[in-house]
Design an enzyme around this catalytic site. Structure first.
Site, short mmCIF file in Angstrom:
data_model
loop_
_atom_site.label_atom_id
_atom_site.label_comp_id
_atom_site.label_asym_id
_atom_site.label_seq_id
_atom_site.Cartn_x
_atom_site.Cartn_y
_atom_site.Cartn_z
N LYS A 45 -8.12 -2.48 4.31
CA LYS A 45 -6.99 -2.03 5.13
C LYS A 45 -5.74 -2.05 4.26
O LYS A 45 -4.82 -2.82 4.50
CB LYS A 45 -6.78 -2.94 6.35
CG LYS A 45 -8.01 -3.12 7.25
CD LYS A 45 -8.77 -4.34 6.93
CE LYS A 45 -9.85 -4.69 7.92
NZ LYS A 45 -10.75 -3.68 8.36
N ASP A 51 3.76 3.65 -4.79
CA ASP A 51 4.25 3.77 -6.18
C ASP A 51 3.49 2.87 -7.14
O ASP A 51 4.05 2.34 -8.10
CB ASP A 51 5.75 3.50 -6.25
CG ASP A 51 6.58 4.62 -5.64
OD1 ASP A 51 6.08 5.75 -5.59
OD2 ASP A 51 7.71 4.36 -5.21
N HIS A 53 -14.28 -1.44 4.16
CA HIS A 53 -13.66 -2.30 5.17
C HIS A 53 -12.21 -2.65 4.82
O HIS A 53 -11.56 -3.40 5.56
CB HIS A 53 -14.49 -3.59 5.31
CG HIS A 53 -14.19 -4.37 6.54
ND1 HIS A 53 -13.64 -5.63 6.51
CD2 HIS A 53 -14.37 -4.08 7.86
CE1 HIS A 53 -13.49 -6.09 7.74
NE2 HIS A 53 -13.93 -5.16 8.58
#
Length: 711
Positions: free
Chosen positions: A576, A581, A574
């Site tokens: 996001k 880097d 779930h």
């Protein structure tokens, strides 16, 4: 007449003279095609573009077309303020109100909305039909304008775009400018984006003076803001700023320079300031977009990172998450609720954890002001029954998808902000894969309180439904840049903050590696950025939960060779987040996270938040989470073995080998190698002894994985 327009005409007859509830244009744009809507806006054009008119308010713009069944009188001119009702329709990609069912001109001669500076790469649905400006553009064509013709122009960044001249346009017969112009116009659409101009005033001679990139904070202190920016030519500048959009203060910067800096002093801690730069050269005025920056707060600025599932400490650079299990994440959140002294503002998509709501009830009973916004389209069983504090249903067009608590925002010593990807559900807490960020910082808590109160419609204990703004109706009124414990943090809320071009730019800033862990990815512009980075030779890897949902870009990335894994084990992936880097601590590592799914709906209609943290330690903590999941998925991937058409030979080897597919050696460009730490290996001919994972990604997107031992 299209069939659905016939249906609407029948619907109008049945409805008679009933009125439609007025809404913001941004909210109207989020409705389904065929819906009847009523909006108010300023006309951007008159008859010079034919029968079509474009109107705009502070949330967006839309086209009006007098199709069959429309009322007469769509004879608007620039500056008319109009109240109009009609049916939503799409023609060649352009969202229109057609037929126009009612129209009332409220006033005339109004100033047009300020055209927003835009780049061709920023042409998207959120900007459609808006008043825009493109700096320093040149026509590829010469001669005179002709009717019903499309012309190609090139922006100073090298990207081209189209301009259309319809029949009867005032520019027909006029000379096409030979020198660069500053173009103002309307972003329209006809099977692709194109710009419409009204007259020659929209093609002003341009000295090609422009800002080289964003105006970025060099430092955000408790009483000052330091800014740096570049212009492509020497000019004199000043900064307009203030706590209101009127920008009541100014700071002049003497001299003519291309590199500019400004120090704004005597400011208030933890306060949002609106700023814009105004530069001048040879009588030409250049204005930057208005951005919001916050001064630092007098809070400790501590940032805690929690994951509700295990992480891999092997990848630690010496820092670790504050917790990597669901009991630790839960305890941290409940502790913040229990310690609240004055206020708790909650905006959470869904909740079935009764004991979390009980904690809010207990806070209310000890005198804490509790306010709660939820999404009615989601299951919220924990909110059933009688609650002692007020609750408000969120976005009724799409989703109020936030997951945040702003606690004691008025007190720098007690202010906390809790946010990220976790819903208040049993599965979200215990089974799914989520992250939670806890900021002990007043500026952050105040920024989220501002967002909350815009949705709440009030700064008081009770909501004001008449003033509540959700989704596309919201304004850009929260700071984009904050300093928390010395770290620069960027903060954005959708849809009011035009997030996609900005996220693409942040991804393109990568020098070495990008890892992304996403529940869903359907936003093509962001997928294209990831693909471009892969083609540039960067280490790009990703995990996505939803592979087969409509519009998913999973197979697109796979087909381009990008190593991307579908998350198949139990529990939803779930997250996001994206890491830039994270494996290169000297290259300004950053973490992009929040509630924002990388989809068009989340971009244009949902209430979401995005946080970008510029911090090597926090990026490393997220890298530990990513590598733990990546290792799990690689271990269950399709491995070369008996019967596989994929073969590594010889294996083991001394560092010299080749890869075959169905007995035929394959091109090195289709092969990627990772070491035992999950890091992409750039040079195949200098492999140190050890265990490696080799992947073959075929042009059609099929992926094979194999283990290889170098002795």
């Amino acid at each position: 007449m299209t069939p659905h327009k016939q249906l609407f005409t029948l619907g109008i007859l049945l409805l008679g003279s009933s009125a439609y509830a007025q809404t913001w244009i941004g909210m109207a744009r989020a409705q389904q095609e065929g819906e009847l809507v009523s909006v108010k806006g300023i006309a951007l054009n008159g008859p010079e573009l034919g029968p079509i008119r474009y109107i705009q308010d502070e949330t967006g713009a839309i086209a009006l077309y007098p199709g069959a069944g429309s009322v007469p009188g769509l004879e608007l001119v620039k500056g008319d303020e109009v109240l109009v009702s009609g049916a939503l329709d799409t023609y060649q990609g352009l969202l229109e109100m057609s037929p126009v069912l009612s129209l009332e001109i409220l006033s005339t001669g109004n100033p047009l909305p300020e055209p927003q500076i835009i780049f061709p790469a920023g042409f998207n649905e959120q900007r459609e039909s808006e008043h825009i400006r493109l700096q320093c553009v040149a026509f590829e064509d010469a001669g005179s304008f002709e009717a019903d013709q499309t012309y190609t122009l090139e922006h100073y960044d090298g990207i081209g775009f189209n301009l259309y001249i319809p029949e009867g346009h005032p520019l027909v017969g006029q000379a096409i400018p030979e020198q660069p112009v500053e173009l103002s116009g309307i972003l329209s659409r006809f099977n692709g984006y194109r710009v419409l101009v009204r007259d020659m005033d929209d093609l002003a001679a341009s000295p090609c003076l422009y800002f080289e990139g964003e105006i970025l904070p060099a430092a955000l202190e408790t009483g000052s803001i330091s800014l740096n920016w570049e212009t492509n030519k020497p000019c004199s500048c000043r900064v307009l700023y203030g706590t209101e959009t009127s920008l009541e203060n100014e700071l002049d910067i003497p001299g003519q320079f291309t590199s500019h800096s400004a120090l704004l002093e005597n400011l208030t801690p933890a306060t949002a300031y609106y700023l814009r730069a105004q530069c001048n050269s040879n009588g030409f005025e250049l204005l930057s977009p208005v951005r919001i920056y916050s001064t630092a707060s007098n809070s400790p600025g501590q940032i805690e990172v929690y994951f509700n599932q295990s992480t891999d400490p092997v990848f630690s650079s010496g820092t670790f998450p504050s917790g990597n299990s669901w009991p630790e994440a839960e305890a941290a959140i409940l502790e913040r609720i229990d310690q609240a002294a004055y206020t708790i503002d909650v905006a959470v998509y869904n909740a079935n954890l009764d004991h979390w709501i009980d904690a809010l009830v207990e806070a209310h009973e000890r005198g804490v002001q509790v306010r709660y916004i939820f999404e009615d389209q989601a299951s919220n069983s924990a909110l059933s029954g009688s609650l002692p504090f007020p609750i408000l249903e969120g976005n009724t067009v799409e989703l109020m998808h936030n997951k945040f608590l702003s606690i004691d925002a008025a007190d720098p010593a007690k202010a906390f902000l809790v946010t990220a990807s976790m819903n208040w559900t049993e599965s979200g807490l215990e089974d799914d894969f989520n992250n939670v960020l806890i900021f002990q910082d007043q500026a952050m808590a105040k920024a989220y309180r501002t967002e909350f109160e815009e949705m709440w419609g009030s700064s008081g204990p009770q909501p004001d439904l008449a003033k509540a703004r959700f989704g596309p109706a919201k304004l850009d009124n929260t700071p984009s840049f904050l300093s928390i414990g010395g770290r620069i943090v960027e903060l954005y809320f959708t849809p009011s903050d035009r997030i996609v071009p900005l996220l693409a730019e942040r991804l393109h800033s990568a020098d070495h590696d990008v890892q992304f862990g996403l529940f869903i990815l359907t936003m093509d512009e962001l997928s294209a950025a990831l693909k471009d980075l892969w083609f540039e030779g960067l280490d790009v890897r990703g995990i996505i939960e939803e592979r087969y949902i409509s519009g998913s870009d999973f197979d697109f990335l796979l087909g381009q060779g990008v190593p991307v894994q579908e998350h198949e084990p139990y529990g939803l992936f779930h997250h996001k987040y994206a890491l830039v880097d994270a494996a290169a601590p000297d290259s300004n590592p950053m973490v992009i996270t929040g509630s924002y799914n990388w989809t068009n709906t989340a971009t244009t209609a949902n209430d979401e938040n995005v946080i970008i943290l510029h911090d090597a330690d926090i990026a490393n903590q997220f890298l530990q989470e990513f590598e733990a999941r990546w290792s799990e998925l690689v271990s269950v991937g399709e491995l070369a073995g008996e019967g596989s058409p994929f073969r590594i030979f010889p294996n083991p080897n001394s560092g010299e080998f080749w890869v075959e597919y169905r007995g035929i050696p394959v091109d090195d460009g289709l092969v990627r190698i990772w070491d035992s730490g999950g890091r992409l290996v750039g040079e195949f001919d200098s492999l140190a002894p050890g265990l490696y994972v080799v992947s073959l990604i075929l042009p059609g997107g099929q992926v094979f994985l194999g283990k290889m031992v170098v002795e």
